[in-house]
Design a protein around this motif. Structure first.
Motif, mmCIF file in Angstrom:
data_model
loop_
_atom_site.group_PDB
_atom_site.id
_atom_site.type_symbol
_atom_site.label_atom_id
_atom_site.label_comp_id
_atom_site.label_asym_id
_atom_site.label_seq_id
_atom_site.Cartn_x
_atom_site.Cartn_y
_atom_site.Cartn_z
ATOM 1 N N ILE A 32 -17.940 -7.283 1.209
ATOM 2 C CA ILE A 32 -19.319 -7.734 1.465
ATOM 3 C C ILE A 32 -19.870 -7.092 2.743
ATOM 4 C CG2 ILE A 32 -20.782 -9.747 1.974
ATOM 5 C CD1 ILE A 32 -18.825 -11.340 0.078
ATOM 6 N N PRO A 33 -19.164 -7.188 3.886
ATOM 7 C CA PRO A 33 -19.698 -6.492 5.072
ATOM 8 C C PRO A 33 -19.671 -4.967 4.929
ATOM 9 C CG PRO A 33 -17.620 -7.579 5.604
ATOM 10 C CD PRO A 33 -18.012 -8.025 4.237
ATOM 11 N N VAL A 34 -18.804 -4.438 4.074
ATOM 12 C CA VAL A 34 -18.796 -2.993 3.834
ATOM 13 C C VAL A 34 -20.127 -2.564 3.233
ATOM 14 C CG1 VAL A 34 -17.772 -1.140 2.442
ATOM 15 C CG2 VAL A 34 -16.287 -2.797 3.599
ATOM 16 N N VAL A 35 -20.525 -3.237 2.163
ATOM 17 C CA VAL A 35 -21.776 -2.890 1.477
ATOM 18 C C VAL A 35 -22.981 -3.118 2.390
ATOM 19 C CG1 VAL A 35 -23.289 -3.502 -0.455
ATOM 20 C CG2 VAL A 35 -20.816 -3.286 -0.815
ATOM 21 N N ILE A 36 -23.006 -4.261 3.061
ATOM 22 C CA ILE A 36 -24.120 -4.564 3.965
ATOM 23 C C ILE A 36 -24.159 -3.560 5.118
ATOM 24 C CG2 ILE A 36 -25.023 -6.255 5.612
ATOM 25 C CD1 ILE A 36 -23.875 -8.438 3.691
ATOM 26 N N GLY A 37 -23.006 -3.274 5.703
ATOM 27 C CA GLY A 37 -22.943 -2.355 6.839
ATOM 28 C C GLY A 37 -23.395 -0.949 6.484
ATOM 29 N N TYR A 38 -22.910 -0.425 5.358
ATOM 30 C CA TYR A 38 -23.335 0.913 4.951
ATOM 31 C C TYR A 38 -24.822 0.939 4.601
ATOM 32 C CZ TYR A 38 -18.555 2.769 4.862
ATOM 33 O OH TYR A 38 -17.306 3.203 5.213
ATOM 34 N N GLY A 39 -25.306 -0.144 3.998
ATOM 35 C CA GLY A 39 -26.743 -0.220 3.694
ATOM 36 C C GLY A 39 -27.583 -0.157 4.963
ATOM 37 N N ILE A 40 -27.198 -0.920 5.969
ATOM 38 C CA ILE A 40 -27.918 -0.903 7.246
ATOM 39 C C ILE A 40 -27.773 0.462 7.908
ATOM 40 C CG2 ILE A 40 -27.983 -1.866 9.579
ATOM 41 C CD1 ILE A 40 -27.104 -4.566 8.319
ATOM 42 N N ALA A 41 -26.556 1.022 7.883
ATOM 43 C CA ALA A 41 -26.315 2.309 8.540
ATOM 44 C C ALA A 41 -27.211 3.403 7.962
ATOM 45 C CB ALA A 41 -24.845 2.697 8.413
ATOM 46 N N PHE A 42 -27.253 3.512 6.642
ATOM 47 C CA PHE A 42 -28.077 4.552 6.035
ATOM 48 C C PHE A 42 -29.561 4.277 6.215
ATOM 49 C CE2 PHE A 42 -24.126 5.682 3.876
ATOM 50 C CZ PHE A 42 -24.166 7.065 4.003
ATOM 51 N N SER A 43 -29.942 3.006 6.212
ATOM 52 C CA SER A 43 -31.345 2.660 6.452
ATOM 53 C C SER A 43 -31.759 3.050 7.866
ATOM 54 C CB SER A 43 -31.575 1.160 6.246
ATOM 55 O OG SER A 43 -31.331 0.809 4.901
ATOM 56 N N MET A 44 -30.902 2.770 8.830
ATOM 57 C CA MET A 44 -31.225 3.108 10.209
ATOM 58 C C MET A 44 -31.169 4.615 10.446
ATOM 59 S SD MET A 44 -32.213 0.313 11.356
ATOM 60 C CE MET A 44 -32.559 0.842 13.006
ATOM 61 N N LEU A 45 -30.310 5.316 9.710
ATOM 62 C CA LEU A 45 -30.321 6.771 9.797
ATOM 63 C C LEU A 45 -31.641 7.309 9.265
ATOM 64 C CD1 LEU A 45 -28.818 9.334 10.571
ATOM 65 C CD2 LEU A 45 -27.807 9.335 8.281
ATOM 66 N N ALA A 46 -32.140 6.705 8.199
ATOM 67 C CA ALA A 46 -33.444 7.106 7.661
ATOM 68 C C ALA A 46 -34.562 6.827 8.664
ATOM 69 C CB ALA A 46 -33.718 6.380 6.346
ATOM 70 N N VAL A 47 -34.475 5.692 9.356
ATOM 71 C CA VAL A 47 -35.463 5.371 10.392
ATOM 72 C C VAL A 47 -35.397 6.411 11.511
ATOM 73 C CG1 VAL A 47 -36.046 3.697 12.207
ATOM 74 C CG2 VAL A 47 -35.546 2.898 9.880
ATOM 75 N N THR A 48 -34.188 6.788 11.885
ATOM 76 C CA THR A 48 -34.007 7.814 12.921
ATOM 77 C C THR A 48 -34.715 9.106 12.536
ATOM 78 O OG1 THR A 48 -31.881 6.856 13.544
ATOM 79 C CG2 THR A 48 -32.279 9.140 14.200
ATOM 80 N N LEU A 49 -34.537 9.517 11.295
ATOM 81 C CA LEU A 49 -35.192 10.738 10.815
ATOM 82 C C LEU A 49 -36.708 10.560 10.758
ATOM 83 C CD1 LEU A 49 -32.717 11.680 7.951
ATOM 84 C CD2 LEU A 49 -32.796 12.590 10.293
ATOM 85 N N HIS A 50 -37.149 9.393 10.327
ATOM 86 C CA HIS A 50 -38.585 9.113 10.256
ATOM 87 C C HIS A 50 -39.234 9.157 11.639
ATOM 88 C CE1 HIS A 50 -42.332 7.406 8.806
ATOM 89 N NE2 HIS A 50 -42.269 6.529 9.798
ATOM 90 N N LEU A 51 -38.481 8.752 12.654
ATOM 91 C CA LEU A 51 -39.009 8.740 14.025
ATOM 92 C C LEU A 51 -39.008 10.129 14.659
ATOM 93 C CD1 LEU A 51 -37.491 5.394 15.349
ATOM 94 C CD2 LEU A 51 -39.882 5.857 14.756
ATOM 95 N N GLY A 52 -38.488 11.125 13.944
ATOM 96 C CA GLY A 52 -38.648 12.494 14.404
ATOM 97 C C GLY A 52 -37.405 13.270 14.794
#
Length: 107
Positions: A32-52
């Motif tokens: 459960i934390p594996v799936v949640i953690g990877y979901g957050i990690a990739f989402s935040m990586l996408a935010v990082t890219l979106h921020l430039g």
């Protein structure tokens, strides 16, 4: 803000990976934390890219920090080996990422 997003991505990815190790040794509830953690990690990586931040720099830092932190945490938590050769490998990865960062800022 871009660095905060990247730090969150790194820390959640490392946490998810450590939980994956726990799931492989015991209770499947660790998935459960594996799936949640990877979901957050990739989402935040996408935010990082979106921020430039460029993908080469963001992914380089994300993966290098992930490798280093996971290897150190594996040693501390799971008593896995961490030899001087592994330490040299981590240092070379970090050095390569720094070169990518410096090269990316010159363009």
């Amino acid at each position: 803000m871009v660095w905060l997003a990247l730090i969150i991505a790194i820390l959640t990815e490392v946490t998810a990976t450590l939980c994956l190790r726990m799931a492989s040794q015991g209770s499947r509830l660790w998935l459960i934390p594996v799936v949640i953690g990877y979901g957050i990690a990739f989402s935040m990586l996408a935010v990082t890219l979106h921020l430039g931040m460029t993908i080469g720099v963001a992914y380089g830092i994300w993966s290098a920090a992930g490798v280093a932190l996971t290897a150190i945490a594996g040693r501390l938590i799971f008593k896995e080996p961490f030899t001087w050769v592994m330490g040299l490998g981590v240092a070379l990865i970090v050095g390569g990422v720094l070169l990518i960062e410096v090269g990316g800022s010159k363009g």
